[in-house]
Every structure is written in C-alpha cells, then in structure tokens.
Design an enzyme around this catalytic site. Structure first.
Site, PDB file in Angstrom:
ATOM      1  N   ALA A   1       0.829  -1.198   0.000  1.00 28.62           N
ATOM      2  CA  ALA A   1       0.000   0.000   0.000  1.00 28.62           C
ATOM      3  C   ALA A   1       0.865   1.250   0.000  1.00 28.62           C
ATOM      4  CB  ALA A   1      -0.925   0.010   1.217  1.00 28.62           C
ATOM      5  N   SER A   2       0.363   2.272  -0.660  1.00 30.54           N
ATOM      6  CA  SER A   2       0.967   3.601  -0.663  1.00 30.54           C
ATOM      7  C   SER A   2       2.441   3.559  -1.087  1.00 30.54           C
ATOM      8  CB  SER A   2       0.783   4.248   0.707  1.00 30.54           C
ATOM      9  OG  SER A   2       0.702   5.649   0.585  1.00 30.54           O
TER      10      SER A   2
END
Length: 448
Positions: free
Chosen positions: A167-168
């Site tokens: 994620a991210s």
C-alpha cells in the site's frame, strides 16, 4: 569485560526506535501510508497503550527459502534461491537508517537501495524478487528508491510479489518493477498522501499547562501542536500534500506505462483492492504463489545461448550451399577449414569484443557520477553488462564513499575557503586515471 562494538550496535539496532523518534517521523509530515496503519500509530502515540505484537516481522519471514551463503563462500545481505535474490520489504518504510525489516517493524529506503546495488553486482543473481508486505511509510526517499528499481530492472529483471500488502509507498516501489504479482488475498493500492496534525491544546489545558511560543520568522512554528491549525497554515499543508500526490501519481503511471494511465490512477481515489480486483484495475498483473514466481525467475531467458552477447547464429543461403558441397571435400581438408575458420572468427570476435568492452568501461569510469563512487563503478563496469547510461543512474542514486571518519577528520582535509585548487583537480584526475587503468587491465585479462 567490555562488549565488542559490534555487539553493542546489534543491541541498539534490535531495540528499535523510541516513541519520540516515531512521533518525529509521522506527525506534521506527508506520509505515503495506509490510513489503518496511520490510525494505529496515532493511537499508540496518543495513549501510549501497550500493544503486544503477535509476531515480530523480520527478513526471516521466508527463512526456508534460499540461502545467504554464496558459492564463493561469502555471506550476502539477502537470500538467493536458484539465482533469484529475495529482497524483503516488510514493515513501515522510513528514509534513513540501517533497518532492513528489523524487529522494530521498520525497513529503510537506504537498506533497500543497498540490497539492490548488491544484487546488481552479484554474478550469482540473475533476477530480483521484491517480497513486499508493507502498508507504506515516509514520502521522502520513496521516489529515489523507485527510480533505482527501474534502473536495476534494465539490467536484471525485478519482479514485485505482494505478500500480502503493498500500500501507498510500498506500492510506489512495486510499480517500478517489471511485473506486480499478487495472491488472491493480497491488498494493493492506497495511492494517496496523508498528513496528520495533533491539536493538544485541550489536553494541556486540562493539566493546567499553557505553552508560549517565542519565535522569529512568521512561519517558524507553523503546525505546532499547542493549538488548532489556522486557515493559512492548513492551506499551505494541503498544497504540499497535493504536490506530493501529483508526483506519486506520475511515478506510478510511469512505472505502469501501457497498463494504467494517470487519470485512471487518480480515479481510484486512494482505494485499496484485493487480488483479482487489483488485476482488473491494472494495479497488478497476475496471480501466483511465491514458489511459482521463484521457479519462473530461476529459468534462463527463452532462446538464450551460451554466448555472452548476441542471439543464436542464423544460417545464410551461402552457408547452406557450402554445406551442400561438403561431400566433395575430404575429411582432412574439412577439419583444416573448420579450424582456420574458427580461429579467424575467434580473433575477430575478441577484437570486436575488446573494442566494445573498452568503450563501455571507459564511459562508466569517466562519467561525472563515478566521482566518489569509483569502487562501485568498477564493479558495475566489470561484473555486469549494464550500459553506461544505466550505470550512471545507479551511481547517481548511491552515496559517495566517505573520505573521513569524523567531522574533525573531514575538516582537516578541506580547504577553509575558495574553489577547488589545481592540485585538487589534478589529484582527482589521477585517481580517475588510476581507476580507468585498473579497469582496462582487468577487462583485457578477462577477454584474453
């Protein structure tokens, strides 16, 4: 008995960062972090509650795959299985530090870059697997790491395996790989930016504490925790977040060129997607298990030949005609002709190879990016087939070799004021020439 320095350093590394250090990294700073992870960190910092982890996540998560020991007896910083280097990206990402999936749950961009450079220079490694399980982390440092992944991928294939969260910031790194592979439950995405500010004025008021900030410079204390954000400061912070978000979107779009556009990335609105949904959104490429990915990367490229360069030799009509007349040549004459042709081809190949290798090595060793990184440049020139342009990118992303061990030592070696002297320039030129001479000698030895 006094403990050796390396034992003390190991103990400090295993202790991990303090809550104060973590707070300094996450408050009032743009983060490429999944919101759930950010919420957990804030609860720990705000209430200082005790959370007992189920299990400390370390690089040993895949302890049964590969080995740290190389064929020459040396020990590497990552496991290698059948020519595949397994680089773990496990835990929260920070810019600086020696953490590589340490028991503190942090992994540094510095550590990832060091392992990438090691894998590029390792002759036993033919491919690199990014084994990712991270909710993201600091924005600072992620972009340079992703660029390094893209540069390394031009020399040795780099594949990202999401096991089980990217994620991210972690997804930003994965997007620079040649392929993103997921499991049915892998979670990817969260392409966005978050910045957290804590207003602690109510807490301090309950405790009878009233801080006073004395400062010079109108924006010196912007974002302080002793009161709410003003509209002007909020607008400045929002503008900073939007700027980093635009860069993040462009980075992912560049890494996933031909698979997803910048507009489609923005349309995700920083959502996360599981397995098949991630593939449908073009944020991942296919599903496979870790064993399947390693097995595929372990295979030599299709159509590969034992030659160092070039593809399989093709047969021309002239060769076919000559082969049709072989029956009219005596075995002795045929053998003699084969030996002569082989010798001539070898001589021509060696000559051409030397010229090409010499030009490539010279380009790497004399590049501006080589200054201060001569040892690494020599490895890239002699132990890899990386082009001069790609080598320059890797070198530019690498730290220069320190010339002194302390501030006092460095100060003693530098002139007080003024530009570089002719003697300084001459010494640097002599060092570059020495490195170039060594590279040529080793290259000739290899070809001969």
């Amino acid at each position: 008995m006094t403990e050796p320095p390396e034992i003390k350093q190991k103990a400090v590394a295993e202790a991990g960062p303090s809550l104060a250090q973590i707070a300094g990294r996450v408050l009032n700073r743009p983060l490429l972090l999944h919101p759930d992870k950010a919420d957990l960190i804030l609860h720990v910092l705000q209430g200082r509650i005790g959370i007992e982890p189920l299990q400390a996540i370390t690089p040993e998560t895949n302890r049964f795959v590969g080995t740290y020991r190389r064929a020459n007896g040396s020990i590497g910083s990552m496991r290698v299985e059948n020519g595949v280097a397994i680089l773990p990206i496990v835990g929260s990402l920070v810019n600086r530090g020696a953490w590589i999936g340490a028991s503190s749950g942090l992994v540094s961009y510095e550590g990832i870059a060091a392992q990438l450079r090691e894998a590029v220079a390792d002759p036993e490694v033919r491919a690199i697997l990014l084994d990712i399980d991270s909710s993201g982390g600091e924005a600072t440092g992620m972009f340079a790491t992703a660029k390094l992944v893209a540069a390394v991928n031009k020399t040795k294939p780099v594949v990202a395996f999401v096991n089980d969260v990217a994620a991210s910031a972690a997804y930003g790194i994965a997007s620079a790989a040649s392929e993103i592979i997921v499991s049915p439950t892998s979670m990817v995405g969260s392409i966005g930016v978050v910045l957290t500010h804590l207003d602690r004025s109510g807490e301090l008021e309950d405790r009878g504490v009233k801080p006073t900030l004395i400062h010079a410079g109108a924006h010196k204390v912007d974002g302080h925790p002793f009161g709410p954000l003003s509209d002007a400061v909020r607008a400045d912070l929002q503008a900073e977040v939007i700027k980093i978000y635009d860069q993040f979107v462009d980075l992912v779009a560049e890494g996933r060129t031909g698979r997803i556009s910048a507009d489609a990335i923005r349309a995700t609105d920083a959502r996360t997607y599981l397995g098949a949904d991630a593939i449908a959104q073009c944020l991942a490429d296919r599903m496979a298990s870790l064993d399947e990915v390693i097995a595929a990367l372990s295979q030599p490229p299709s159509g590969a030949s034992p030659q160092r360069k070039g593809g399989p030799m093709t047969q021309t009509p002239q060769n076919e005609a000559q082969q049709g007349d072989v029956s009219a040549i005596s075995p002795a004459d045929l053998q003699s002709a084969v030996e002569v042709t082989r010798a001539e081809a070898h001589t021509a190949g060696v000559t051409a190879g030397k010229a090409e290798a010499t030009a490539r090595i010279k380009s790497i060793m004399t590049a501006p990016e080589t200054e201060g990184r001569e040892a690494q440049a020599l490895v890239l020139a002699l132990e890899t087939e990386m082009t001069a342009a790609d080598a320059a990118k890797v070198l530019a992303a690498s730290p220069k070799t320190a010339s002194a061990t302390s501030i006092a030592d460095r100060a003693a070696q530098e002139a007080e004021l003024g530009a570089e002297t002719p003697a300084d320039h001459r010494n640097r030129s002599e060092r570059n020439a020495a490195g170039w001479s060594k590279a040529i000698t080793q290259a000739n030895a290899r070809f001969n």
